[in-house]
Design a protein around this motif. Structure first.
Motif: not given
Length: 139
Positions: A1-15
């Motif tokens: 899993m790339t950091n970019d994809r993790l960021n997108l998933i994490y940011d969907k719910t504002h962490g």
């Protein structure tokens, strides 16, 4: 899993966990027992036909993700007294902006209807806008 994809998933719910709204720590991805530890959670479980498409992936605290298993997302949210996923920053800001316009308009109308002086009318409009901004309503 790339950091970019993790960021997108994490940011969907504002962490925040999309199941219980607990604050998550991005750096503690997959670290069981760490404060704010989280997993990628499939809203529709893969065992029930869910995919790895981004619109099916959410950040969830490890406890919620393990508890959910193949259950429906709404089942776990109900257990946690939550009705929907947390909003991301962009959606929150848009709602706040819309609410501040509506709150300002309502403040203006009420003050004008009461026959207040122009300065009081403006003050009520600003207060209404501030109340609308500080109290976002999910849409």
């Amino acid at each position: 899993m790339t950091n970019d994809r993790l960021n997108l998933i994490y940011d969907k719910t504002h962490g925040y966990c999309h199941l219980c709204h607990k604050k998550l720590a991005f750096i503690n991805y997959g670290i069981y027992g760490a404060k704010g530890a989280w997993h990628i959670e499939h809203s529709k479980a893969k065992a029930n036909g869910g995919t790895d498409h981004l619109n099916n992936l959410y950040a969830a605290c490890i406890a919620c993700n393990l508890e959910k298993g193949v259950l429906h997302t709404m089942t776990i949210r109900r257990r946690n007294n939550v009705t929907s996923a947390p909003l991301n920053k962009v959606k929150k800001d848009k709602i706040r902006s819309n609410n501040s316009v509506g709150g300002g308009f309502i403040g203006f109308i009420i003050s004008a209807a009461l026959g207040g002086p122009p300065l009081a009318i403006a003050a009520c409009a600003l207060i209404g806008a501030k109340i609308g901004y500080d109290n976002p309503v999910k849409k």
